[in-house]
Design a protein around this motif. Structure first.
Motif, PDB file in Angstrom:
ATOM      1  N   ASP A 332       0.856  -1.091  -0.066  1.00  0.00           N
ATOM      2  CA  ASP A 332      -0.020  -0.071  -0.157  1.00  0.00           C
ATOM      3  C   ASP A 332       0.878   1.241  -0.025  1.00  0.00           C
ATOM      4  OD1 ASP A 332      -2.558  -1.372   0.086  1.00  0.00           O
ATOM      5  OD2 ASP A 332      -2.085  -1.598   2.359  1.00  0.00           O
ATOM      6  N   GLN A 334       1.095   5.473   0.478  1.00  0.00           N
ATOM      7  CA  GLN A 334       0.297   6.507   1.112  1.00  0.00           C
ATOM      8  C   GLN A 334       0.819   7.923   0.055  1.00  0.00           C
ATOM      9  OE1 GLN A 334       1.484   8.073   5.074  1.00  0.00           O
ATOM     10  NE2 GLN A 334      -0.570   8.414   5.620  1.00  0.00           N
ATOM     11  N   TRP A 335      -0.395   8.450  -0.128  1.00  0.00           N
ATOM     12  CA  TRP A 335      -0.263   9.766  -1.017  1.00  0.00           C
ATOM     13  C   TRP A 335      -0.018  10.883  -0.233  1.00  0.00           C
ATOM     14  CZ3 TRP A 335      -3.934   9.298  -5.780  1.00  0.00           C
ATOM     15  CH2 TRP A 335      -3.547   8.510  -6.785  1.00  0.00           C
ATOM     16  N   GLY A 339      -3.286  11.641   2.121  1.00  0.00           N
ATOM     17  CA  GLY A 339      -3.268  10.864   3.191  1.00  0.00           C
ATOM     18  C   GLY A 339      -3.440   9.355   3.098  1.00  0.00           C
ATOM     19  N   GLN A 340      -4.283   9.083   2.264  1.00  0.00           N
ATOM     20  CA  GLN A 340      -4.998   7.784   1.661  1.00  0.00           C
ATOM     21  C   GLN A 340      -3.925   6.775   1.415  1.00  0.00           C
ATOM     22  OE1 GLN A 340      -8.317   7.149   2.975  1.00  0.00           O
ATOM     23  NE2 GLN A 340      -7.922   9.240   3.655  1.00  0.00           N
ATOM     24  N   TRP A 341      -4.169   5.301   1.600  1.00  0.00           N
ATOM     25  CA  TRP A 341      -3.304   4.491   1.046  1.00  0.00           C
ATOM     26  C   TRP A 341      -4.097   3.694  -0.155  1.00  0.00           C
ATOM     27  CZ3 TRP A 341       1.289   3.372   3.563  1.00  0.00           C
ATOM     28  CH2 TRP A 341       1.668   4.056   4.887  1.00  0.00           C
ATOM     29  N   SER A 373       6.850   5.730   2.521  1.00  0.00           N
ATOM     30  CA  SER A 373       5.282   5.874   2.300  1.00  0.00           C
ATOM     31  C   SER A 373       4.618   4.628   1.712  1.00  0.00           C
ATOM     32  CB  SER A 373       5.383   6.953   1.181  1.00  0.00           C
ATOM     33  OG  SER A 373       5.717   8.206   1.511  1.00  0.00           O
TER      34      SER A 373
END
Length: 379
Positions: A332, A334-335, A339-341, A373
């Motif tokens: 996964d 993280q952007w 902040g989402q995966w 990340s």
């Protein structure tokens, strides 16, 4: 800074500037008098609501330092074009670029450098560099394909070295690969992959200046010569270590990777320049060794100014060993934007960076991301 001694043997220069042919041991002992330099530097724009400025970068502008460097080593004034901020409108850039290229001769070298903003259309994979008057539309900016088109049509020389410090600058890398069969032999070194953004720091341009000035730290094999591939590898390491981003380097077959750029005068203590982690007040930070004695090390902490430099014991240091995922790992990512995966697959891994492909997306969305990340997928 160390004084440059140019490694230009008369026979090598004659062969390059007249015939442009490779030797058994190819060298780019380049002659400043047969070099044309085109530099565009933008830190502010006509539409700041679209293209944010870089006021913190105005001090000691590296684009200006590059211009002064080329002047000092003997590139003729009429072979240097420098367009800065408000001067760098799209029309003026394109006209000045073609005019400079039209004045070149067989055997000449082109040095191209851009810094500022870049943008990319993920649907078409086309990239643009933001000129001063760039607006909301892609077409208002300076397209990377048009840069190659201008060189192909107007440049009379043999080799072109393309450098860029901006988001999506790796589009130059993609362009060089697409022009491998051109009569012009291209090489490029950029601050980021074509799909990736780039930081607003001068880290990439500092690497260029260090290599061209012949600073010993860039001499990775300690032979007192800085070669093109050494500069490229040094830049890749610096960008990954300091900024967590992937610099890109490519060279055509007839643009030798071991082309000699500058000679090094002076020595560096063994260990100086090492990338490490250093402990301060109970926390570990990325740092570089700037001096050392028998049982102490002076360190410079990444993203801190020089006032934080300090001497610490060797026990307060450890090798920099970034977390690394393996090719094929399901992860996964993280952007930073939300902040989402997002689920992805690791395609390549290098020095704390992963090239990932996102589930459900094609290769146009692939990007290099920092291991910080990335996490292994639970299922």
């Amino acid at each position: 800074m160390k004084r440059i001694r140019w490694l230009a043997l008369v026979t090598a220069i004659t062969a390059w500037t007249t015939a442009g042919q490779l030797h058994a041991e190819p060298q780019l002992d380049w002659n400043p008098e047969h070099t044309s330099v085109f530099i565009v530097g933008l830190l502010q724009w006509q539409h700041p609501e679209i293209w944010s400025s870089f006021p913190e970068c105005q001090k000691d502008r590296r684009d200006q330092q590059l211009v002064e460097y080329f002047r000092e080593v003997g590139v003729p004034e009429d072979r240097i074009v420098y367009l800065c901020d408000a001067e760098a409108t799209k029309n003026r850039i394109q006209q000045a670029f073609c005019k400079l290229l039209d004045a070149t001769h067989h055997g000449d070298l082109l040095m191209f450098y851009f810094c500022g903003h870049g943008c990319r259309n993920a649907d078409t994979n086309e990239t643009w560099f933001a000129n001063y008057d760039a607006g909301e539309t892609y077409e208002s900016a300076w397209s990377v394909p048009s840069i190659f088109a201008a060189i192909e049509q107007h440049f009379h020389g043999n080799r072109a070295l393309l450098l860029a410090d901006c988001c999506h600058s790796g589009a130059l890398y993609d362009g060089v690969l697409q022009h491998r069969d051109s009569r012009i032999k291209y090489a490029t070194l950029t601050s980021s992959y074509s799909h990736n953004t780039s930081t607003g720091n001068w880290t990439f341009s500092d690497c260029l200046l260090a290599g061209l000035r012949g600073e010993p730290e860039v001499d990775l094999n300690d032979d007192h010569v800085i070669e093109l591939d050494e500069l490229a590898h040094y830049t890749e390491l610096q960008l990954a270590f300091i900024e967590g981003q992937k610099a890109m380097f490519a060279a055509a077959d007839n643009f030798p990777r071991n082309a000699r750029l500058a000679a090094v005068e002076g020595e560096v203590k063994p260990g100086v320049g090492q990338r490490i982690e250093a402990e301060s007040n109970g926390k570990w930070y990325k740092a570089k060794v700037i001096d050392l004695e028998e049982d102490q090390v002076e360190v410079h902490y990444v993203h801190f100014d020089d006032s934080a430099d300090e001497w610490i014991s060797r026990e307060q240091t450890r090798p920099y060993q970034p977390a690394q995922f393996a090719q094929g790992d399901k992860v996964d990512v993280q952007w930073q934007t939300d902040g989402q995966w997002y689920p992805a697959l690791v395609l390549k891994a290098w020095y704390g960076l992963e090239l990932v492909q996102y589930d459900g997306y094609d290769s146009a969305s692939d990007e290099w991301v920092s291991s910080t990340s990335v996490r292994l997928r639970s299922q």
